[in-house]
Each structure stands twice: as C-alpha cells, then as structure tokens.
Design an enzyme around this catalytic site. Structure first.
Site, mmCIF file in Angstrom:
data_model
loop_
_atom_site.group_PDB
_atom_site.id
_atom_site.type_symbol
_atom_site.label_atom_id
_atom_site.label_comp_id
_atom_site.label_asym_id
_atom_site.label_seq_id
_atom_site.Cartn_x
_atom_site.Cartn_y
_atom_site.Cartn_z
ATOM 1 N N HIS A 38 9.299 -5.001 6.498
ATOM 2 C CA HIS A 38 10.182 -4.074 5.793
ATOM 3 C C HIS A 38 11.460 -4.004 6.615
ATOM 4 O O HIS A 38 11.423 -3.670 7.801
ATOM 5 C CB HIS A 38 9.521 -2.694 5.686
ATOM 6 N N LYS A 89 1.692 -5.913 8.333
ATOM 7 C CA LYS A 89 2.889 -5.348 7.701
ATOM 8 C C LYS A 89 3.559 -4.437 8.723
ATOM 9 O O LYS A 89 2.915 -3.573 9.317
ATOM 10 C CB LYS A 89 2.546 -4.566 6.430
ATOM 11 N N ALA A 134 0.200 5.487 -0.017
ATOM 12 C CA ALA A 134 -0.799 6.552 0.021
ATOM 13 C C ALA A 134 -0.721 7.409 -1.228
ATOM 14 O O ALA A 134 0.360 7.826 -1.654
ATOM 15 C CB ALA A 134 -0.594 7.426 1.256
ATOM 16 N N PRO A 176 0.842 -1.199 0.000
ATOM 17 C CA PRO A 176 0.000 0.000 0.000
ATOM 18 C C PRO A 176 0.876 1.247 0.000
ATOM 19 O O PRO A 176 1.840 1.338 0.762
ATOM 20 C CB PRO A 176 -0.783 -0.117 1.302
ATOM 21 N N ARG A 197 8.073 0.998 -3.688
ATOM 22 C CA ARG A 197 8.617 2.070 -4.526
ATOM 23 C C ARG A 197 9.139 1.589 -5.874
ATOM 24 O O ARG A 197 9.147 2.345 -6.847
ATOM 25 C CB ARG A 197 9.740 2.782 -3.767
ATOM 26 N N CYS A 228 4.136 2.287 8.775
ATOM 27 C CA CYS A 228 4.242 3.667 8.305
ATOM 28 C C CYS A 228 5.161 4.476 9.228
ATOM 29 O O CYS A 228 4.909 4.561 10.431
ATOM 30 C CB CYS A 228 2.870 4.325 8.235
ATOM 31 N N ASN A 272 10.178 -7.214 2.473
ATOM 32 C CA ASN A 272 9.961 -5.929 1.807
ATOM 33 C C ASN A 272 11.194 -5.058 2.004
ATOM 34 O O ASN A 272 11.751 -5.004 3.089
ATOM 35 C CB ASN A 272 8.701 -5.268 2.392
ATOM 36 N N ASP A 326 14.034 -2.853 -0.907
ATOM 37 C CA ASP A 326 15.112 -2.955 -1.897
ATOM 38 C C ASP A 326 14.920 -4.081 -2.906
ATOM 39 O O ASP A 326 15.891 -4.635 -3.421
ATOM 40 C CB ASP A 326 16.473 -3.095 -1.213
#
Length: 375
Positions: A172, A142, A19, A17, A229, A102, A204, A206
């Site tokens: 991540h 996550k 934003a 996800p 990304r 986040c 998650n 790289d």
C-alpha cells in the site's frame, strides 16, 4: 495470469482484507461479479490457536469459495507458526496472507501491523515461521511503505519476505503516518517491483476503478492490484476489473434498480452468514452510505435503511425507491471509505530508537482478538 505459489489467478486482482467488511457474505457477493483472490478479514494468530468462537466463524468459508484465503495478524513468530500449522493441517485455507499494513492505533501501539517491519529481525522471524509451518500453502505479505517518510521499510521488508519464501508481496503506497489521506505513492510501488524480482508484487492504494488498475500496472510494472475501499458498496468493480484485464471496455454503470438488487443480495448473504436475520440486517446498515453514494434517494430513506432489522422491512423500503434513477459518474465514482488526515503514529515506547527489539519491548508485545475489530 499471475501465480501465487500453486494458485493461478486468471485476473490479477486481490480483495484486500477489511475488518467488519470482507466476511464470507461480502466475498461471495464480489465473486458473483468477477474473479480474483478474495481475502477474509484480518484475524489474530493467537485467537485462532485458542479457537476463539468468533475467530473460527470469521475464518470459515462457503463451499463456493475457492481458493480460500486467510489473513493473519501476529507479533510473535511462535504463535503465528502454530496458527499457520493449524490452518494447513486442518485444511482451513489455501493461502495465508500476513498483515503488516494496518495503521490503526490500537494495533500499532502494540508493535503490530504497519509498525512491525521497523523491527526487521522480528519481521523476518514472523514471515519465516509462517512459511515453514504452512506446508504447501503459499504465504504472502501485505505492508505499507513504513512508519513515516523518515522511517521507510518497504524495500528491505520486500527483499526479506522474498528471501525467506513468501510467494508474493503487496504494498500500500502510504505510510502509517499517512493513514488513508492524500494520494498513494505509486512510485514507491514501482521501486519495490524493481527490488523484488522473483515473486509477484501487487500494488494497493487509489485504485478506484478499472482504468486506475491498468494505469497502475503500466506506471509501476507490478504484477497485479489489490483493491480495498474502492469496492465498498460496489461489488461489481470486480467485474469491471476482470473485463479490463481481459481487454474489454464493458463496465458496470448501474442504475438505482441494479444497486438495490445488489444491496438486497448482500442482505441475504449476511443473514446466511450470521445465521441471524436481525444481526445480518444490522451489519448491513454500515453499507448504506457506500451503496447509495451518488443516488438521490433522500435523507429519510437513508435513515430508514440505516435502521433495518429484517428482510421484510428492507423490501418495503426498497419498493419505495424511484427505480428510474440512472447512473451518474460524477456522484458515484471516486474515493469512498475512510480518508481523513495524516496522524502521528502511535507506537510502543522508544520504538524508533533502534531497529532491534529491546527486552522491554519484546515482553510488551501483545495480541488479542480485539486487535482485529478496527483494522
């Protein structure tokens, strides 16, 4: 194949996800190239149960989207439970993901996102409440490694999520302090996989191209990868990932013609999503730098694309491009999206002094729709 509860993924890939990015339009575009689980942008549980108009639009899915995946953000177990029950009873999605990753200050300063797992009882209560109220829908988590290297939470949080019924966890490999800087810690992802053994673990951070995904799985033993990304301006990455996991060496190496075609398609989907041509084209503007990274279209064309307000105007600009320009890996591949430097985590007062919520901290936990606009 990887299974998240009743959901079978032929390709073990999840769209993270983001934003303002992973709305229906972008998810549909990515699906046209590949396969996997495509998660909507983060929404707050409170805004959902209050039926905030913008939130209800964000949670909507096109009829072609299956399975439908929603990510919830909350700092309150009761609120998130009500949101999960609403999603299940009203058939709003097939899967619920919970955001504990986040790092945006306006979220962490309220105790949410990547700050929350430090308060282990609150973390457990939120995950457990979601699982109990989601019915047959699988719930996943996550998260990040922790707040900083002195306050790591990923192993404990992963085990808690597994114990209370989450069907998968994603890590991540960065802390809140890391933000998006430096290199993701894949060794931490591998250690989480060793600790959490009964449900899938996704890595998650790289994974910029298909080969990175294969390398992450080889180095860490995770069951799948989550991509954020890396797909900005590159929806065809999901086709590359599908090919890689199916043993094919075929990769997308788009010239400018193919990039322009994808950009134009994205515009169409955004206009349909917003039901407003001007708004859809304005939303596309932020994608210009991502799509045309590494392609020599010139500063004036980039400026023009960044001011489009209609499909007709877009077509006129795209018609002026030199469509003979081919793919150049040096300019196109590699990191994209935000990076920056490490930054001091912004947390509620005295947050790190104890793993349990104090009465003052509990009374100051807040969530509202504005929390989702930057995470």
């Amino acid at each position: 194949m990887v299974s998240i509860g009743p959901i079978d993924l032929d390709v073990p890939v999840v769209l993270a996800p983001m934003a303002g990015v992973t709305n229906t339009a972008f998810r549909r575009l990515c699906r046209e190239y590949g396969a996997g689980l495509y998660v909507c942008e983060m929404i707050t549980a409170r805004a959902l149960i209050e039926r905030n108009a913008e939130t209800m639009r964000l949670i909507s899915h096109h009829e072609s989207e299956t399975p439908r995946s929603v990510q919830l953000y909350s700092v309150d177990a009761i609120t998130v439970g009500k949101a999960a029950r609403m999603i299940a009873e009203e058939d709003l999605a097939d899967h619920i993901d919970l955001n504990f990753g986040c790092p945006v200050p306006k979220v962490t300063r309220r105790g949410g996102g990547s700050a929350l797992p430090w308060k282990r009882e609150l973390f457990e209560a939120i995950v457990s409440s979601t699982v109990k109220n989601a019915g047959d829908l699988p719930v996943t988590v996550k998260m990040r490694k922790g707040i900083d290297d002195d306050h790591l939470t990923h192993i404990e949080a992963g085990r808690i999520a597994e114990a209370v019924g989450a069907k998968a966890v994603t890590l991540h490999g960065r802390t809140t302090h890391d933000n998006y800087s430096g290199t993701a810690d894949w060794s931490a992802i591998g250690k989480l996989k060793e600790a959490v053994t009964s449900i899938p673990v996704f890595g998650n951070g790289d994974v910029w191209q298909a080969e990175d995904a294969l390398r992450m799985i080889d180095e860490t033993g995770v069951d799948g990868v989550t991509v954020g990304r890396a797909c900005l301006g590159r929806p065809w990455l999901f086709g590359d990932l599908a090919n890689a996991f199916n043993g094919s060496d075929e990769r997308h190496r788009p010239g400018l013609t193919e990039v322009a075609k994808a950009f134009r398609r994205h515009a169409e989907l955004l206009v349909e999503f917003f039901e407003d041509e001007n708004r859809g084209c304005r939303d596309l503007r932020k994608h210009v730098a991502w799509y045309f990274k590494g392609y020599g279209i010139g500063g004036e064309v980039r400026r023009q694309l960044s001011t489009i307000s209609s499909i007709e105007q877009l077509d006129e600009i795209l018609a002026t491009l030199d469509h003979s320009l081919g793919y150049d890996a040096v300019g196109v591949e590699g990191q994209r999206g935000r990076a920056g430097s490490p930054r001091r985590p912004i947390l509620p007062e005295h947050w790190l002094e104890t793993r349990d919520l104090t009465p003052d901290q509990r009374s100051n936990l807040i969530e509202d729709a504005a929390d989702t606009t930057g995470g």
